[in-house]
Design a protein around this motif. Structure first.
Motif, PDB file in Angstrom:
ATOM      1  N   ILE A  19       0.857  -1.186   0.000  1.00 30.16           N
ATOM      2  CA  ILE A  19       0.000   0.000   0.000  1.00 30.16           C
ATOM      3  C   ILE A  19       0.893   1.236   0.000  1.00 30.16           C
ATOM      4  N   SER A  20       0.605   2.158  -0.910  1.00 28.84           N
ATOM      5  CA  SER A  20       1.344   3.410  -0.989  1.00 28.84           C
ATOM      6  C   SER A  20       0.351   4.524  -1.317  1.00 28.84           C
ATOM      7  N   TYR A  21       0.471   5.637  -0.651  1.00 29.88           N
ATOM      8  CA  TYR A  21      -0.475   6.748  -0.814  1.00 29.88           C
ATOM      9  C   TYR A  21      -1.905   6.273  -0.582  1.00 29.88           C
ATOM     10  N   GLY A  22      -2.084   5.273   0.269  1.00 26.00           N
ATOM     11  CA  GLY A  22      -3.404   4.749   0.578  1.00 26.00           C
ATOM     12  C   GLY A  22      -4.013   3.885  -0.517  1.00 26.00           C
ATOM     13  N   MET A  23      -3.194   3.490  -1.506  1.00 26.77           N
ATOM     14  CA  MET A  23      -3.689   2.687  -2.626  1.00 26.77           C
ATOM     15  C   MET A  23      -2.896   1.392  -2.742  1.00 26.77           C
ATOM     16  N   PRO A  24      -3.534   0.342  -3.276  1.00 32.78           N
ATOM     17  CA  PRO A  24      -2.766  -0.861  -3.601  1.00 32.78           C
ATOM     18  C   PRO A  24      -1.746  -0.515  -4.687  1.00 32.78           C
ATOM     19  N   ALA A  25      -0.560  -1.077  -4.567  1.00 31.85           N
ATOM     20  CA  ALA A  25       0.494  -0.815  -5.541  1.00 31.85           C
ATOM     21  C   ALA A  25       1.343  -2.076  -5.700  1.00 31.85           C
ATOM     22  N   TYR A  26       2.104  -2.115  -6.780  1.00 34.48           N
ATOM     23  CA  TYR A  26       3.002  -3.243  -7.044  1.00 34.48           C
ATOM     24  C   TYR A  26       4.375  -2.700  -7.403  1.00 34.48           C
ATOM     25  N   LYS A  27       5.403  -3.390  -6.882  1.00 25.84           N
ATOM     26  CA  LYS A  27       6.762  -2.960  -7.177  1.00 25.84           C
ATOM     27  C   LYS A  27       7.653  -4.164  -7.422  1.00 25.84           C
ATOM     28  N   MET A  28       8.719  -3.914  -8.147  1.00 20.51           N
ATOM     29  CA  MET A  28       9.802  -4.874  -8.303  1.00 20.51           C
ATOM     30  C   MET A  28      11.037  -4.154  -7.768  1.00 20.51           C
ATOM     31  N   HIS A  29      11.797  -3.504  -8.647  1.00 27.99           N
ATOM     32  CA  HIS A  29      12.909  -2.661  -8.181  1.00 27.99           C
ATOM     33  C   HIS A  29      12.358  -1.317  -7.716  1.00 27.99           C
ATOM     34  N   GLY A  30      11.372  -0.831  -8.445  1.00 28.93           N
ATOM     35  CA  GLY A  30      10.656   0.390  -8.114  1.00 28.93           C
ATOM     36  C   GLY A  30       9.174   0.132  -8.294  1.00 28.93           C
ATOM     37  N   VAL A  31       8.359   1.129  -8.074  1.00 31.04           N
ATOM     38  CA  VAL A  31       6.914   0.972  -8.210  1.00 31.04           C
ATOM     39  C   VAL A  31       6.548   0.776  -9.680  1.00 31.04           C
ATOM     40  N   LEU A  32       5.717  -0.219  -9.950  1.00 29.84           N
ATOM     41  CA  LEU A  32       5.228  -0.465 -11.308  1.00 29.84           C
ATOM     42  C   LEU A  32       3.932   0.305 -11.550  1.00 29.84           C
ATOM     43  N   VAL A  33       2.916   0.028 -10.724  1.00 31.20           N
ATOM     44  CA  VAL A  33       1.602   0.652 -10.900  1.00 31.20           C
ATOM     45  C   VAL A  33       0.890   0.780  -9.554  1.00 31.20           C
ATOM     46  N   TYR A  34      -0.072   1.692  -9.523  1.00 35.34           N
ATOM     47  CA  TYR A  34      -0.994   1.860  -8.407  1.00 35.34           C
ATOM     48  C   TYR A  34      -2.404   1.741  -8.999  1.00 35.34           C
ATOM     49  N   PHE A  35      -3.382   1.468  -8.160  1.00 26.91           N
ATOM     50  CA  PHE A  35      -4.768   1.546  -8.608  1.00 26.91           C
ATOM     51  C   PHE A  35      -5.674   1.851  -7.421  1.00 26.91           C
ATOM     52  N   LYS A  83      -0.642  -4.954 -21.285  1.00 24.83           N
ATOM     53  CA  LYS A  83       0.416  -4.293 -22.068  1.00 24.83           C
ATOM     54  C   LYS A  83       1.141  -3.238 -21.239  1.00 24.83           C
ATOM     55  N   ILE A  84       0.379  -2.456 -20.499  1.00 22.42           N
ATOM     56  CA  ILE A  84       0.983  -1.390 -19.701  1.00 22.42           C
ATOM     57  C   ILE A  84       1.831  -1.972 -18.577  1.00 22.42           C
ATOM     58  N   VAL A  85       1.341  -2.998 -17.911  1.00 22.91           N
ATOM     59  CA  VAL A  85       2.127  -3.624 -16.833  1.00 22.91           C
ATOM     60  C   VAL A  85       3.407  -4.235 -17.410  1.00 22.91           C
ATOM     61  N   GLU A  86       3.309  -4.923 -18.549  1.00 20.78           N
ATOM     62  CA  GLU A  86       4.505  -5.488 -19.195  1.00 20.78           C
ATOM     63  C   GLU A  86       5.503  -4.386 -19.550  1.00 20.78           C
ATOM     64  N   PHE A  87       4.992  -3.279 -20.071  1.00 18.34           N
ATOM     65  CA  PHE A  87       5.842  -2.140 -20.399  1.00 18.34           C
ATOM     66  C   PHE A  87       6.535  -1.598 -19.152  1.00 18.34           C
ATOM     67  N   ARG A  88       5.776  -1.465 -18.062  1.00 18.05           N
ATOM     68  CA  ARG A  88       6.350  -0.948 -16.811  1.00 18.05           C
ATOM     69  C   ARG A  88       7.405  -1.900 -16.247  1.00 18.05           C
ATOM     70  N   ILE A  89       7.216  -3.210 -16.401  1.00 20.27           N
ATOM     71  CA  ILE A  89       8.223  -4.174 -15.954  1.00 20.27           C
ATOM     72  C   ILE A  89       9.515  -3.954 -16.735  1.00 20.27           C
ATOM     73  N   GLN A  90       9.409  -3.788 -18.042  1.00 20.26           N
ATOM     74  CA  GLN A  90      10.597  -3.534 -18.867  1.00 20.26           C
ATOM     75  C   GLN A  90      11.288  -2.237 -18.457  1.00 20.26           C
ATOM     76  N   GLU A  91      10.513  -1.185 -18.246  1.00 19.26           N
ATOM     77  CA  GLU A  91      11.096   0.087 -17.804  1.00 19.26           C
ATOM     78  C   GLU A  91      11.815  -0.077 -16.472  1.00 19.26           C
ATOM     79  N   ASP A  92      11.171  -0.784 -15.553  1.00 18.84           N
ATOM     80  CA  ASP A  92      11.718  -0.996 -14.222  1.00 18.84           C
ATOM     81  C   ASP A  92      13.037  -1.767 -14.294  1.00 18.84           C
TER      82      ASP A  92
END
Length: 104
Positions: A19-35, A83-92
């Motif tokens: 949880i970050s900023y009161g929202m569910p979030a996912y991270k690997m090396h850095g934050v991938l996405v929040y919702f 697609k967006i999550v896959e893209f964020r994983i590559q960026e991360d």
């Protein structure tokens, strides 16, 4: 909320949920996405770059610099979220590799 969570978990099984900023979030090396849930929409926050990269696929949705709104009544567009999550994983991974390279 459970639907978008499942899509993210399936697409990024190695990601850590928190949880970050009161929202569910996912991270690997850095934050991938929040919702987050809203009365009228599900807010999806993948940072700014995917909004630009996938702008043609996001024309049906309200977007801002780092956010996408998926109306509750139309549901979650699974293919776009994947697609967006896959893209964020590559960026991360690229960012983490870049940091490693700079340290050497």
């Amino acid at each position: 909320m459970e639907e978008i969570r499942l899509i993210i978990r399936q697409t990024a099984p190695a990601a850590i949920e928190f949880i970050s900023y009161g929202m569910p979030a996912y991270k690997m090396h850095g934050v991938l996405v929040y919702f987050a849930a809203n009365k009228q929409h599900i807010g999806f926050y993948p940072t700014a770059s995917p909004i630009v990269v996938f702008k043609d696929e996001l024309t049906a949705f309200k977007t801002s610099k780092g956010a996408i709104q998926f109306p509750v009544k139309t549901g979650i567009p699974t293919a776009i979220v994947k697609k967006i999550v896959e893209f964020r994983i590559q960026e991360d991974e690229m960012k983490a590799l870049s940091k490693k390279t700079k340290k050497k």
